[in-house]
Design a protein around this motif. Structure first.
Motif, short mmCIF file in Angstrom:
data_model
loop_
_atom_site.label_atom_id
_atom_site.label_comp_id
_atom_site.label_asym_id
_atom_site.label_seq_id
_atom_site.Cartn_x
_atom_site.Cartn_y
_atom_site.Cartn_z
N ALA A 272 0.83 -1.21 0.00
CA ALA A 272 0.00 0.00 0.00
C ALA A 272 0.87 1.25 0.00
N ARG A 273 1.97 1.21 0.74
CA ARG A 273 2.86 2.37 0.79
C ARG A 273 3.61 2.54 -0.53
N ARG A 274 3.99 1.43 -1.17
CA ARG A 274 4.63 1.53 -2.50
C ARG A 274 3.62 2.07 -3.52
N ALA A 275 2.35 1.65 -3.38
CA ALA A 275 1.31 2.09 -4.32
C ALA A 275 1.10 3.60 -4.22
N LEU A 276 1.27 4.16 -3.05
CA LEU A 276 1.12 5.61 -2.88
C LEU A 276 2.11 6.36 -3.77
N THR A 277 3.36 5.88 -3.82
CA THR A 277 4.36 6.50 -4.67
C THR A 277 3.94 6.39 -6.14
N GLU A 278 3.47 5.22 -6.53
CA GLU A 278 3.02 5.03 -7.91
C GLU A 278 1.87 5.99 -8.23
N ASP A 279 0.94 6.16 -7.29
CA ASP A 279 -0.19 7.08 -7.49
C ASP A 279 0.30 8.50 -7.72
N GLN A 280 1.31 8.91 -6.93
CA GLN A 280 1.84 10.27 -7.06
C GLN A 280 2.49 10.47 -8.43
N VAL A 281 3.25 9.48 -8.87
CA VAL A 281 3.91 9.58 -10.18
C VAL A 281 2.86 9.58 -11.29
N ARG A 282 1.84 8.76 -11.16
CA ARG A 282 0.78 8.72 -12.17
C ARG A 282 0.10 10.08 -12.31
N GLU A 283 -0.23 10.70 -11.18
CA GLU A 283 -0.87 12.02 -11.23
C GLU A 283 0.05 13.05 -11.88
N ARG A 284 1.35 12.95 -11.58
CA ARG A 284 2.32 13.88 -12.18
C ARG A 284 2.42 13.66 -13.69
N PHE A 285 2.37 12.40 -14.13
CA PHE A 285 2.45 12.10 -15.56
C PHE A 285 1.15 12.48 -16.28
N ILE A 286 0.02 12.36 -15.61
CA ILE A 286 -1.24 12.83 -16.20
C ILE A 286 -1.15 14.33 -16.45
N ARG A 287 -0.59 15.04 -15.48
CA ARG A 287 -0.40 16.48 -15.64
C ARG A 287 0.55 16.78 -16.80
N ALA A 288 1.63 15.97 -16.88
CA ALA A 288 2.61 16.17 -17.95
C ALA A 288 1.96 16.01 -19.32
N LYS A 289 1.09 15.02 -19.44
CA LYS A 289 0.40 14.81 -20.72
C LYS A 289 -0.54 15.96 -21.01
N ARG A 290 -1.26 16.41 -20.00
CA ARG A 290 -2.19 17.52 -20.15
C ARG A 290 -1.46 18.80 -20.59
N GLU A 291 -0.22 18.96 -20.09
CA GLU A 291 0.57 20.15 -20.41
C GLU A 291 1.32 20.02 -21.73
N GLY A 292 1.19 18.86 -22.39
CA GLY A 292 1.87 18.68 -23.67
C GLY A 292 3.30 18.21 -23.56
N ASP A 293 3.73 17.82 -22.37
CA ASP A 293 5.10 17.34 -22.16
C ASP A 293 5.23 15.89 -22.62
#
Length: 200
Positions: A127-148
């Protein structure tokens, strides 16, 4: 004759010591004797403060996670998805081979070889490892939204990939791989993320 007062102990320092024992030996391998010796307390004090060995592990993980959260804030603040991957994986390569720390990652090491009496421990760590994955996923969703990241990039899959690589690096480090070996894995993985970048 008056009874002496129980020796006060620094909970933060004691948890750091417990964290290192769990990190080096895993949950199953860490004995109460090793834990109390490292923490400078006796078994009754351990049980009074944390309930049981699993309660102590959770308290140690909370402390570890708090330190890790500050590092993840720096990782996620990187300006691009590629830089997030580089900051994360190169940071793992460096910290998990730092002689000042036990090798590998507590969130991987802690759950190795857990027996039937500790069914909750692997789930707690996952569960604690999954939290890190969740954070990275949200950051990558933002990156895609921003055109990165490219339109074809899958932020969920990329975050899962980075999570799998980071766990694998932890296993490698705990098995004796050196910093250069981990940095090679990190470089290949960063290049894979870069291929999904609009700048590639």
């Amino acid at each position: 004759m008056a009874m002496g007062r129980p020796r006060e102990f620094d909970a933060g320092s004691a948890l750091d010591q417990a964290m290192e024992v769990f990190w080096r030996h895993g949950y199953e391998g860490a004995t109460i004797a090793q834990l109390t010796d490292a923490m400078g307390i006796n078994p009754p004090s351990l049980y009074a403060a944390f309930g049981n060995k699993e309660g102590l592990l959770k308290a140690a993980l909370d402390r570890y996670s708090a330190k890790r959260a500050a590092w993840m804030d720096e990782v996620l603040a990187a300006p691009s998805a590629r830089d997030v991957a580089e900051r994360m994986l190169m940071g793992i390569a460096d910290t998990q081979t730092d002689p000042a720390n036990p090798p590998g990652c507590l969130l991987v090491q802690g759950g190795l070889a857990c027996g039937t009496g500790s069914e909750n421990v692997p789930f707690e760590l996952a569960a604690r490892r999954a939290l890190t994955e969740d954070q990275v996923r949200e950051r990558f969703i933002r990156a895609k939204r921003e055109g990165d990241l490219k339109e074809t990039a899958d932020p969920v899959a990329l975050a899962r990939y980075l999570s799998a690589v980071s766990v694998g690096m932890g296993v490698m480090a705990s098995s004796g791989a050196d910093r250069e070996a981990l940095r090679q894995v990190a470089t290949v993985s960063v290049n894979a993320i870069e291929q999904q970048s609009t700048n590639s």
